[in-house]
Design a protein around this motif. Structure first.
Motif, PDB file in Angstrom:
ATOM      1  N   PRO A  28       0.802  -1.232   0.000  1.00 34.95           N
ATOM      2  CA  PRO A  28       0.000   0.000   0.000  1.00 34.95           C
ATOM      3  C   PRO A  28       0.832   1.277   0.000  1.00 34.95           C
ATOM      4  CG  PRO A  28      -0.818  -1.580   1.615  1.00 34.95           C
ATOM      5  CD  PRO A  28       0.484  -2.110   1.127  1.00 34.95           C
ATOM      6  N   SER A  29       2.054   1.206   0.467  1.00 35.63           N
ATOM      7  CA  SER A  29       2.878   2.416   0.495  1.00 35.63           C
ATOM      8  C   SER A  29       3.337   2.833  -0.888  1.00 35.63           C
ATOM      9  CB  SER A  29       4.096   2.198   1.401  1.00 35.63           C
ATOM     10  OG  SER A  29       4.936   1.172   0.884  1.00 35.63           O
ATOM     11  N   SER A  30       3.213   1.935  -1.885  1.00 39.94           N
ATOM     12  CA  SER A  30       3.596   2.254  -3.271  1.00 39.94           C
ATOM     13  C   SER A  30       2.355   2.651  -4.064  1.00 39.94           C
ATOM     14  CB  SER A  30       4.294   1.050  -3.918  1.00 39.94           C
ATOM     15  OG  SER A  30       5.467   0.710  -3.238  1.00 39.94           O
ATOM     16  N   TYR A  31       1.842   3.813  -3.794  1.00 36.83           N
ATOM     17  CA  TYR A  31       0.633   4.285  -4.477  1.00 36.83           C
ATOM     18  C   TYR A  31       1.024   5.223  -5.618  1.00 36.83           C
ATOM     19  CZ  TYR A  31       1.661   8.017  -1.149  1.00 36.83           C
ATOM     20  OH  TYR A  31       2.293   8.988  -0.424  1.00 36.83           O
ATOM     21  N   TYR A  32       0.145   5.252  -6.651  1.00 33.73           N
ATOM     22  CA  TYR A  32       0.409   6.091  -7.818  1.00 33.73           C
ATOM     23  C   TYR A  32      -0.820   6.930  -8.146  1.00 33.73           C
ATOM     24  CZ  TYR A  32       4.179   2.702  -8.665  1.00 33.73           C
ATOM     25  OH  TYR A  32       5.280   1.886  -8.546  1.00 33.73           O
ATOM     26  N   PHE A  33      -0.601   8.189  -8.477  1.00 32.49           N
ATOM     27  CA  PHE A  33      -1.681   9.065  -8.941  1.00 32.49           C
ATOM     28  C   PHE A  33      -2.202   8.554 -10.279  1.00 32.49           C
ATOM     29  CE2 PHE A  33      -2.811  12.508 -11.847  1.00 32.49           C
ATOM     30  CZ  PHE A  33      -3.738  13.248 -11.130  1.00 32.49           C
ATOM     31  N   MET A  34      -3.517   8.455 -10.421  1.00 35.86           N
ATOM     32  CA  MET A  34      -4.142   8.101 -11.695  1.00 35.86           C
ATOM     33  C   MET A  34      -4.757   9.319 -12.362  1.00 35.86           C
ATOM     34  SD  MET A  34      -6.018   4.426 -11.425  1.00 35.86           S
ATOM     35  CE  MET A  34      -7.295   4.985 -10.300  1.00 35.86           C
ATOM     36  N   GLU A  35      -5.626  10.027 -11.624  1.00 34.31           N
ATOM     37  CA  GLU A  35      -6.309  11.183 -12.177  1.00 34.31           C
ATOM     38  C   GLU A  35      -6.987  11.946 -11.060  1.00 34.31           C
ATOM     39  OE1 GLU A  35      -9.651  10.165 -14.677  1.00 34.31           O
ATOM     40  OE2 GLU A  35      -9.967   8.296 -13.576  1.00 34.31           O
ATOM     41  N   MET A  36      -7.431  13.146 -11.385  1.00 39.45           N
ATOM     42  CA  MET A  36      -8.222  13.924 -10.439  1.00 39.45           C
ATOM     43  C   MET A  36      -9.585  14.185 -11.049  1.00 39.45           C
ATOM     44  SD  MET A  36      -7.486  17.520  -8.489  1.00 39.45           S
ATOM     45  CE  MET A  36      -8.557  18.003  -7.118  1.00 39.45           C
ATOM     46  N   ASN A  37     -10.630  13.838 -10.316  1.00 36.86           N
ATOM     47  CA  ASN A  37     -11.998  14.129 -10.744  1.00 36.86           C
ATOM     48  C   ASN A  37     -12.392  15.492 -10.201  1.00 36.86           C
ATOM     49  OD1 ASN A  37     -12.472  10.739 -10.193  1.00 36.86           O
ATOM     50  ND2 ASN A  37     -12.688  11.646 -12.198  1.00 36.86           N
ATOM     51  N   THR A  38     -12.578  16.440 -11.103  1.00 37.69           N
ATOM     52  CA  THR A  38     -12.816  17.827 -10.710  1.00 37.69           C
ATOM     53  C   THR A  38     -14.306  18.097 -10.525  1.00 37.69           C
ATOM     54  OG1 THR A  38     -12.727  18.398 -13.063  1.00 37.69           O
ATOM     55  CG2 THR A  38     -10.713  18.683 -11.790  1.00 37.69           C
ATOM     56  N   ARG A  39     -14.908  17.301  -9.666  1.00 33.18           N
ATOM     57  CA  ARG A  39     -16.353  17.388  -9.446  1.00 33.18           C
ATOM     58  C   ARG A  39     -16.703  16.587  -8.204  1.00 33.18           C
ATOM     59  NH1 ARG A  39     -17.514  12.200 -10.669  1.00 33.18           N
ATOM     60  NH2 ARG A  39     -16.439  11.216 -12.418  1.00 33.18           N
ATOM     61  N   LEU A  40     -17.970  16.609  -7.866  1.00 30.60           N
ATOM     62  CA  LEU A  40     -18.498  15.727  -6.836  1.00 30.60           C
ATOM     63  C   LEU A  40     -18.503  14.301  -7.388  1.00 30.60           C
ATOM     64  CD1 LEU A  40     -19.877  16.124  -3.998  1.00 30.60           C
ATOM     65  CD2 LEU A  40     -22.056  15.950  -5.221  1.00 30.60           C
ATOM     66  N   GLN A  41     -18.158  13.325  -6.551  1.00 35.62           N
ATOM     67  CA  GLN A  41     -18.143  11.938  -6.984  1.00 35.62           C
ATOM     68  C   GLN A  41     -19.478  11.248  -6.672  1.00 35.62           C
ATOM     69  OE1 GLN A  41     -15.530  11.427  -9.106  1.00 35.62           O
ATOM     70  NE2 GLN A  41     -14.656   9.724  -7.977  1.00 35.62           N
ATOM     71  N   VAL A  42     -19.794  10.229  -7.456  1.00 35.69           N
ATOM     72  CA  VAL A  42     -20.977   9.421  -7.194  1.00 35.69           C
ATOM     73  C   VAL A  42     -20.965   8.908  -5.754  1.00 35.69           C
ATOM     74  CG1 VAL A  42     -22.182   7.285  -7.813  1.00 35.69           C
ATOM     75  CG2 VAL A  42     -21.217   8.732  -9.614  1.00 35.69           C
TER      76      VAL A  42
END
Length: 652
Positions: A286-300
């Motif tokens: 778990p310490s090896s996490y990677y950014f995927m994307e940012m959702n620039t809104r409210l999430q479901v």
């Protein structure tokens, strides 16, 4: 001192529009709904203070029609626009158009949307702020050949992703380099249809990954906090179906580190409002996490965060957009208890999770006692194939994870939606899977286990209940004097004292016909059926030909073999290609007279943002083609017929 808006236009539909309207009402803010002709009687229209028609059913002519939305805001005196999620929620041009029209866009600045909406630029930007990113291609506007080259350099498996948009649309996992070209073409087509932009990137695929996202909240005064994580690893076709907060995977140190990385990602783009930073996390590290994307809104899935923090995220979107400063620092944010959410969608697990449709004939959705349902449904309203298949979200809260799961399973069992096949029963069974119960999750779990979570056929008691309904319909009702003619009762009695069991030919679409004997100890009311079979009592909800139990539904119809032989069902099933779902034909690749190979793609049907390829069942000749591109089709409608080659012929 800031002033809250008087009137807000909600530029969306369905459950998110209803949910935003609820908070507007609690804050004393006037709500304006918008609707297409398809949604004239929808729940969000009825619950808003006022509503404005914005166009015909296709989203491109209504919910994506920016001039119509801005005109609706002008006519109703709205000062701000809440975009919900989906449609224009992450459209920088719309955010800018709102600003140009003097409206407050309840979301981040257009510049932040534009930056984070381009996954390639987003990775480069957050990386400069020290946020770890997934290894992959670099640069925008790569050609098919360049994408193939990058994929081969990274080494399969790789993930093809649209640079614009999100929600799993257009994503393709490629394990075989030989099919890269075909998969790139398909990913571009879906990305173009979903986002109007077919730019792709390629990333290394991490086997058995977990999907963890961090909720952030930022104001216009430079304050940014995170509200903990959400576990979103239970996905099907890259679409989240179960989400929870917090995650069993993270310890306090990892949670703090990922939270700080999310805050830095928000700062990197000048973010304002509620947003989500998504990370892919190797389950074994778990310490090896990677950014995927940012959702620039409210999430479901924002409700699970609301339940463990006690914050109304829509309220804080509104407060931040009106200029308020966040009143708390990171140390003030506490996470209490556990929340888990299930997305109820119009899809049929028994038909490979293809999109479904119909009219909501009966509806019962649980609320209270630690259960919350966010829904856009109401009885009598049709569910079509034009928009997203998600109908509602059922969320449960408890002091710990096991309690939250138990409550959610009970709530899904209590969810009644008759008239439209849904995945509610499937979700309930998924929550009982040993790996889900233990928290041993990854993004491939659902795909691996889905087949075992779909019932094999229709239970006998369903047909017994349907036969009981048929028998009840034949029974005479007492006259005004309370007398019933005993000779008119359908008892099966014959002269000579012989009683013949009453049997009814029945079928559930997609299954073989069954002749079921009507049970004599059944209880039938306008809304319920109770039958006893093999010493077990079964209870069903019922409306017309629909039966429901524990989240599962069945449409049980009378079977007339003569009628079936006269319909399209009488054609050779091996040669006939029917629509697997209600939708729109987007691509027709053949013509009558064409010779085709087995498995060759002939047509593409799209429904609820999902494509389904119709392929040749065998080598042969197209003898019938009953549709053209753009045609709307019903489920099981005949599309084409492929006559098999005779001996000695060869497809070329």
């Amino acid at each position: 001192m800031t002033t809250m808006f008087d009137t807000v236009l909600v530029a969306n539909r369905g459950e998110i529009a209803v949910r935003v309207i609820r908070t507007l009402r609690e804050l004393g803010v006037r709500s304006v709904a918008v609707f297409s002709d398809a949604d004239a009687d929808a729940r969000h229209v009825r619950e808003a203070d006022t509503a404005v028609r914005i166009g015909p059913p296709p989203a491109a002519e209504s919910y994506l029609n920016v001039p119509a939305l801005l005109e609706a805001a002008r006519r109703t005196g709205a000062q701000a626009v809440h975009p919900g999620y989906g449609f224009l929620a992450e459209n920088a041009e719309f955010a800018q158009a709102c600003a140009d029209a003097g409206l407050v866009f309840i979301g981040p600045p257009a510049s932040a949307i534009s930056l984070m909406g381009d996954k390639i630029r987003a990775k480069e930007t957050v990386s400069a702020y020290g946020v770890p990113v997934v290894p992959g291609s670099s640069g925008s506007g790569l050609t098919d050949a360049q994408l193939e080259s990058a994929a081969r350099e990274i080494g399969t498996p790789v993930l093809l992703k649209p640079s614009a948009g999100g929600g799993g649309k257009g994503m393709r996992l490629v394990r075989d380099a030989a099919v890269l070209g075909e998969e790139i073409a398909a990913a571009r087509r879906e990305a173009r249809a979903s986002f109007g932009d077919d730019t792709l990137l390629v990333e290394r695929w991490i086997d058995r990954p977990r999907h963890i996202e961090i909720q952030v909240l930022a104001d216009a005064h430079g304050n940014v906090v995170h509200l903990g994580e959400r576990e979103c690893s239970l996905q099907r076709r890259h679409q989240k179906i179960i989400e929870e907060a917090p995650s069993v995977l993270l310890d306090e140190a990892t949670r703090a580190a990922m939270g700080e990385a999310a805050v830095q990602a928000a700062r990197s783009c000048g973010y304002v409002g509620a947003g989500t930073v998504e990370f892919i996390v190797p389950g074994n590290d778990p310490s090896s996490y990677y950014f995927m994307e940012m959702n620039t809104r409210l999430q479901v899935e924002h409700p699970v965060t609301e339940l463990i923090t006690g914050l109304d995220l829509v309220e804080w979107q509104l407060r931040v957009a009106s200029g308020e400063q966040l009143p708390y620092a990171q140390k003030d944010i506490t996470l209490t208890g556990w929340a888990i959410e299930a997305r109820v969608c119009a899809e049929d697990p028994s038909r490979g999770f293809l999109p479904s449709g119909g009219t909501v004939l009966a509806l019962s959705e649980p609320q209270g006692g630690g259960v919350r349902t966010d829904s856009g449904l109401s009885e009598g309203v049709p569910v079509g194939s034009l928009y997203d298949p998600m109908l509602s979200k059922v969320i449960a809260y408890g002091p710990d994870r096991s309690t939250a799961i138990r409550k959610l399973r009970a709530a899904l069992a209590d969810t009644v939606i008759l008239g439209v096949p849904t995945n509610a029963g499937f979700l309930r069974r998924l929550l009982a899977h040993p790996d889900v119960v233990s928290g041993d999750l990854d993004t491939g779990l659902v795909e691996r286990e889905a087949e075992g979570l779909v019932p094999d056929g229709v239970p006998d008691e369903v047909y017994a209940a349907a036969a009981a309904v048929r028998l009840d319909a034949l029974a005479p009702r007492p006259d005004a004097g309370g007398w019933t003619d005993p000779f008119s009762v359908p008892s099966g009695w014959r002269t000579g004292g012989v009683r013949v069991p009453l049997r009814f030919p029945l079928r559930v679409p997609g299954t073989d016909p069954v002749t079921s004997e009507a049970p004599r100890d059944a209880t039938v009311t306008p809304t319920r059926v109770t039958v006893e079979l093999d010493g077990v009592t079964h209870h069903f909800h019922r409306t017309g030909d629909w039966l429901g139990r524990d989240g599962d539904t069945w449409h049980v119809q009378d079977h007339d073999p003569v009628e079936a032989s006269l319909s399209g069902a009488g054609r050779s099933g091996a040669d006939t290609l029917a629509a697997p779902m209600p939708g729109t034909v987007t691509v027709v690749k053949v013509a009558v007279g064409d010779e085709v190979e087995a498995g060759q793609s002939l047509l593409v049907v799209e429904a609820m943002k999902m494509e389904h390829v119709i392929s040749a069942p065998h080598a042969g000749t197209v003898t019938e083609l009953d549709v053209t591109a753009g045609a709307t089709v019903a489920m099981d409608q005949i599309l084409a017929v492929v006559a098999p080659l005779t001996d000695g012929e060869d497809a070329s």
